[in-house]
Design a protein around this motif. Structure first.
Motif, short mmCIF file in Angstrom:
data_model
loop_
_atom_site.label_atom_id
_atom_site.label_comp_id
_atom_site.label_asym_id
_atom_site.label_seq_id
_atom_site.Cartn_x
_atom_site.Cartn_y
_atom_site.Cartn_z
N PRO A 124 4.55 -15.60 -4.39
CA PRO A 124 3.19 -16.14 -4.53
C PRO A 124 2.18 -15.00 -4.43
O PRO A 124 2.40 -14.01 -3.74
CB PRO A 124 3.06 -17.09 -3.33
CG PRO A 124 4.42 -17.24 -2.76
CD PRO A 124 5.24 -16.09 -3.20
N GLU A 125 1.07 -15.16 -5.11
CA GLU A 125 0.06 -14.12 -5.10
C GLU A 125 -0.70 -14.08 -3.78
O GLU A 125 -0.79 -15.08 -3.07
CB GLU A 125 -0.92 -14.35 -6.26
CG GLU A 125 -1.75 -15.62 -6.09
CD GLU A 125 -2.60 -15.88 -7.33
OE1 GLU A 125 -3.75 -16.35 -7.14
OE2 GLU A 125 -2.13 -15.66 -8.45
N GLU A 126 -1.20 -12.91 -3.45
CA GLU A 126 -2.09 -12.73 -2.31
C GLU A 126 -3.41 -12.21 -2.85
O GLU A 126 -3.45 -11.51 -3.88
CB GLU A 126 -1.49 -11.75 -1.32
CG GLU A 126 -0.19 -12.23 -0.70
CD GLU A 126 0.39 -11.22 0.28
OE1 GLU A 126 -0.34 -10.80 1.21
OE2 GLU A 126 1.54 -10.84 0.11
N VAL A 127 -4.52 -12.50 -2.15
CA VAL A 127 -5.85 -12.17 -2.65
C VAL A 127 -6.56 -11.23 -1.68
O VAL A 127 -6.57 -11.46 -0.46
CB VAL A 127 -6.69 -13.45 -2.85
CG1 VAL A 127 -8.05 -13.10 -3.47
CG2 VAL A 127 -5.95 -14.45 -3.74
N PHE A 128 -7.15 -10.17 -2.23
CA PHE A 128 -7.90 -9.19 -1.46
C PHE A 128 -9.19 -8.87 -2.21
O PHE A 128 -9.32 -9.15 -3.40
CB PHE A 128 -7.08 -7.91 -1.28
CG PHE A 128 -5.75 -8.12 -0.61
CD1 PHE A 128 -5.62 -7.95 0.76
CD2 PHE A 128 -4.63 -8.51 -1.34
CE1 PHE A 128 -4.40 -8.15 1.38
CE2 PHE A 128 -3.41 -8.71 -0.73
CZ PHE A 128 -3.29 -8.53 0.64
N ASP A 129 -10.14 -8.28 -1.51
CA ASP A 129 -11.35 -7.83 -2.20
C ASP A 129 -11.04 -6.64 -3.09
O ASP A 129 -11.45 -6.60 -4.25
CB ASP A 129 -12.44 -7.47 -1.18
CG ASP A 129 -13.01 -8.69 -0.46
OD1 ASP A 129 -13.19 -9.71 -1.13
OD2 ASP A 129 -13.23 -8.59 0.76
N TYR A 130 -10.34 -5.66 -2.54
CA TYR A 130 -10.03 -4.44 -3.27
C TYR A 130 -8.53 -4.18 -3.20
O TYR A 130 -7.90 -4.33 -2.15
CB TYR A 130 -10.76 -3.23 -2.68
CG TYR A 130 -12.26 -3.36 -2.69
CD1 TYR A 130 -12.99 -3.07 -3.83
CD2 TYR A 130 -12.95 -3.75 -1.54
CE1 TYR A 130 -14.38 -3.18 -3.85
CE2 TYR A 130 -14.33 -3.87 -1.54
CZ TYR A 130 -15.05 -3.58 -2.70
OH TYR A 130 -16.42 -3.69 -2.70
N ILE A 131 -7.98 -3.75 -4.34
CA ILE A 131 -6.60 -3.30 -4.36
C ILE A 131 -6.59 -1.84 -4.78
O ILE A 131 -7.16 -1.47 -5.82
CB ILE A 131 -5.74 -4.11 -5.35
CG1 ILE A 131 -5.72 -5.59 -4.95
CG2 ILE A 131 -4.31 -3.56 -5.39
CD1 ILE A 131 -4.97 -6.48 -5.92
N VAL A 132 -5.96 -1.00 -3.97
CA VAL A 132 -5.83 0.43 -4.26
C VAL A 132 -4.38 0.70 -4.66
O VAL A 132 -3.47 0.53 -3.85
CB VAL A 132 -6.23 1.29 -3.05
CG1 VAL A 132 -6.07 2.77 -3.39
CG2 VAL A 132 -7.67 0.99 -2.61
N CYS A 133 -4.18 1.12 -5.91
CA CYS A 133 -2.84 1.40 -6.42
C CYS A 133 -2.53 2.87 -6.18
O CYS A 133 -2.95 3.74 -6.94
CB CYS A 133 -2.76 1.09 -7.92
SG CYS A 133 -3.14 -0.62 -8.33
N GLY A 134 -1.79 3.15 -5.13
CA GLY A 134 -1.45 4.52 -4.78
C GLY A 134 -1.97 4.90 -3.42
O GLY A 134 -3.18 4.98 -3.21
N GLY A 135 -1.05 5.13 -2.48
CA GLY A 135 -1.44 5.52 -1.13
C GLY A 135 -1.35 7.01 -0.94
O GLY A 135 -0.88 7.49 0.11
N GLY A 136 -1.79 7.77 -1.94
CA GLY A 136 -1.84 9.22 -1.83
C GLY A 136 -3.16 9.69 -1.27
O GLY A 136 -3.86 8.95 -0.56
N THR A 137 -3.56 10.92 -1.60
CA THR A 137 -4.72 11.53 -0.96
C THR A 137 -5.99 10.73 -1.20
O THR A 137 -6.61 10.22 -0.26
CB THR A 137 -4.89 12.98 -1.45
OG1 THR A 137 -3.65 13.67 -1.31
CG2 THR A 137 -5.95 13.69 -0.61
N ALA A 138 -6.39 10.57 -2.46
CA ALA A 138 -7.63 9.87 -2.75
C ALA A 138 -7.54 8.39 -2.37
O ALA A 138 -8.50 7.82 -1.83
CB ALA A 138 -7.99 10.03 -4.23
N GLY A 139 -6.40 7.77 -2.64
CA GLY A 139 -6.25 6.35 -2.36
C GLY A 139 -6.44 6.00 -0.91
O GLY A 139 -7.11 5.01 -0.56
N CYS A 140 -5.86 6.79 -0.01
CA CYS A 140 -6.00 6.53 1.42
C CYS A 140 -7.44 6.73 1.87
O CYS A 140 -7.95 5.98 2.71
CB CYS A 140 -5.07 7.43 2.22
SG CYS A 140 -3.32 6.98 2.10
#
Length: 583
Positions: free
Chosen positions: A8-24
């Motif tokens: 099932p889908e989950e809902v967020f305000d923002y999704i960040v694809c990539g937990g690297g330098t800029a993403g974190c």
């Protein structure tokens, strides 16, 4: 591959694809609004228990495994059809957890040259300063006006090995005057200095610190070992809009996560383009090859790949303890070195084995070159497109033998070696990142096209010649050099530029730890190759941005770690401002 099931889908305000330098960085800053909910999707594992992330000296143990993207270039014609490994961190924090820890910001002119109001030199240096908490040392004369004191990224100067102090003297003698904190100020194009590192009290500081440790907030959800496959696009009020992300977990489970406000792609210069391409955003003809319907025809996706290509040149020194080889390679030394780190978080493994650094202009050294003199140039610029306040090349020394994986001749028999490194700035050659297939678990096809432009070859060759002169002619160094390591290469005696070109073709490589960028470049309206506008928004799609080093139009003349932090900080401010404007 077929998904095991659909969650099932989950809902967020923002999704960040990539937990690297800029993403974190982006996730951490957006989470300062406690009413916002943020999801971070990271393809690799958490870094909490990865000892070789936190112990900076263990960096190489992270490669050639599941914590490395294991990307290798296509054969490149100008470097003898060689393929080069381009290792990148595949875990929370990304390449900030495996890089050389260097905080070399480049010059302010580098960012002014982008020609984008949101990303001037002053603004970028401000963003980099915001990310940092600098910790000084008594011996280091820091320019405190340009260092941060409240960011999650902890930095400090590096204590030099004896060989580095000798190289520093040789650099000064060769025309590179010493300014301690020059790599933080962005104002010097000819000189040498010390470099602040992303290490404090023996622990590497990474971008993951922006969303973990003391910055872990309840409104951030971190999902690791989940690959972002594609962006979910829907027509809303006649506009193509990003509404979520389709993902694939390690066990093959497919899931869709919904975004109320924005999707931010922060997967880096190699992996951000494939996410867009699999979503139908990119060059139409390339998408058709993989059976992907083109949603937005953006020819610049995956193009404009740039890197800082460089050469290592190794020298043997007969005198013990000038280098740190005896702490790593001799007898059982690494066991006691590791025990020291475990007990006191100090010693060789607590830092990265790079010494003193230098920037250089090469105008005078190249004035006898027909190619240099006949090449077109803009007013006030050299043929590489650089102004007098921007360096052509960078030099540094290693404090023991070591470098890219092809260097395997470790001095285990009580010998000692170090390298001089020469790195090319503002290369003219451009590469590409394309899909191998529509499968999100397959790495993209990466072609760096190193040294394809003759000017690139000329400048890097001259840089190697200059670096060799520094150590072979310097009063402090010439008498401690026994010769090349391993023996027989003979370049310690080379004086002519043409002697160096075959060596450069055979040994040109990458610094490995994410010095590449430009594959989803920002640009002004009307630029057909610009993937993003100046606020990092994907052209033709609402509520979708790309925010990482892939967004950089032209690589800075420095290193890209602090650029990634700067892009993250700047992106977060732009996103917050847009959200406030919509409220």
């Amino acid at each position: 591959m077929a998904p095991a099931c659909v969650e099932p889908e989950e809902v967020f305000d923002y999704i960040v694809c990539g937990g690297g330098t800029a993403g974190c960085v982006i996730a951490g800053r957006l989470a300062e609004d406690l009413n916002a909910t943020i999801l971070v999707l990271e393809a690799g594992p958490d870094n909490a228990d990865l000892e070789n992330v936190h112990m900076a000296g263990g960096w190489s143990n992270m490669f050639d495994s599941e914590t490395d993207w294991n990307i290798e270039t296509e054969p490149m014609k100008a470097v003898d059809n060689r393929q080069v490994k381009c290792s990148r961190g595949r875990f929370l924090g990304g390449s900030s957890g495996v890089n050389g820890t260097l905080c070399i910001r480049g010059t302010k002119q580098d960012y002014d040259d982008w020609g984008l109001e949101e990303w001037t030199g002053d603004k970028m240096f401000g963003y980099m300063q915001k990310a940092e908490t600098f910790h000084g040392k008594d011996w280091f004369k820091a320019d405190t006006s340009i260092h941060g004191n409240s960011g999650p990224l902890h930095t400090e100067p590096h204590d030099l090995a004896p060989i580095s102090n000798l190289v520093k003297e040789a650099m000064v003698e060769s025309g590179l005057p010493y300014t301690p904190d020059m790599f933080s100020t962005g104002e010097i194009s000819q000189g040498c200095g010390d470099v602040a590192r992303t290490v404090h009290q023996g622990i590497r500081s990474t971008a993951a610190d922006f969303i973990t440790k003391g910055y872990r907030r309840e409104n951030i959800t971190i999902k690791t070992e989940i690959t972002a496959d594609k962006i979910v696009l829907e027509k809303q009020d006649g506009e193509l809009t990003a509404t979520g992300v389709l993902t694939l977990s390690k066990d093959g489970t497919q899931a869709e996560y919904k975004a109320r406000k924005e999707v931010i792609v922060s997967a880096g210069a190699y992996c951000s383009p494939p996410i867009l391409l699999r979503s139908g955003i990119g060059p139409k003809k390339e998408l058709q090859k993989h059976g992907i319907e083109c949603q937005v025809n953006l020819p610049g996706v995956g193009k404009n790949l740039q890197d800082h290509v460089l050469c290592f040149m190794f020298y043997e020194v007969p005198q013990p303890s000038l280098t740190n080889d005896y702490l790593a390679y001799h007898d059982n030394a690494i066991a006691s070195t590791y025990a020291l780190y475990q007990e006191k978080k100090s010693g060789l493994l607590s830092t990265f084995p790079f010494g003193v650094f230098g920037f250089a202009r090469l105008d005078e050294r190249l004035k006898d070159s027909e190619l240099w003199n006949s090449s077109p140039r803009e007013p006030g610029r050299d043929p590489m497109g650089l102004a007098p306040n921007q360096p052509n090349v960078e030099f540094w020394n290693t404090e023991l033998y070591g470098g890219p994986k092809q260097y395997t001749d470790f001095p285990v028999d009580h010998k000692h070696a170090f390298a001089m490194c020469a790195l090319l700035f503002n290369q003219h050659s451009r590469g590409s990142v394309t899909l191998k297939s529509s499968d999100p678990l397959q790495n993209p096809v990466v072609d760096h096209n190193y040294l394809d432009n003759p000017l690139d070859m000329l400048v890097l060759t001259e840089a190697c010649r200059y670096a060799n002169e520094i150590v072979m002619n310097g009063k402090a160094t010439k008498d401690v050099i026994k010769g090349t390591w391993p023996e027989g290469l003979g370049y310690e005696k080379w004086t002519k530029r043409e002697e160096w070109e075959p060596y450069v073709r055979k040994h040109a490589t990458t610094y490995k730890y994410a010095l590449h960028n430009g594959t989803c470049a920002m640009g002004k309206d009307g630029n057909p190759d610009a993937v993003l506008d100046s606020k990092l928004r994907v052209r033709g799609v609402k509520n979708l941005r790309v925010a990482d080093v892939s967004s950089v139009p032209r690589v800075n003349n420095g290193h890209t770690q602090m650029v990634a932090y700067g892009i993250g900080e700047g992106a977060a401010e732009l996103i917050k401002a847009d959200a406030k404007g919509k409220a």
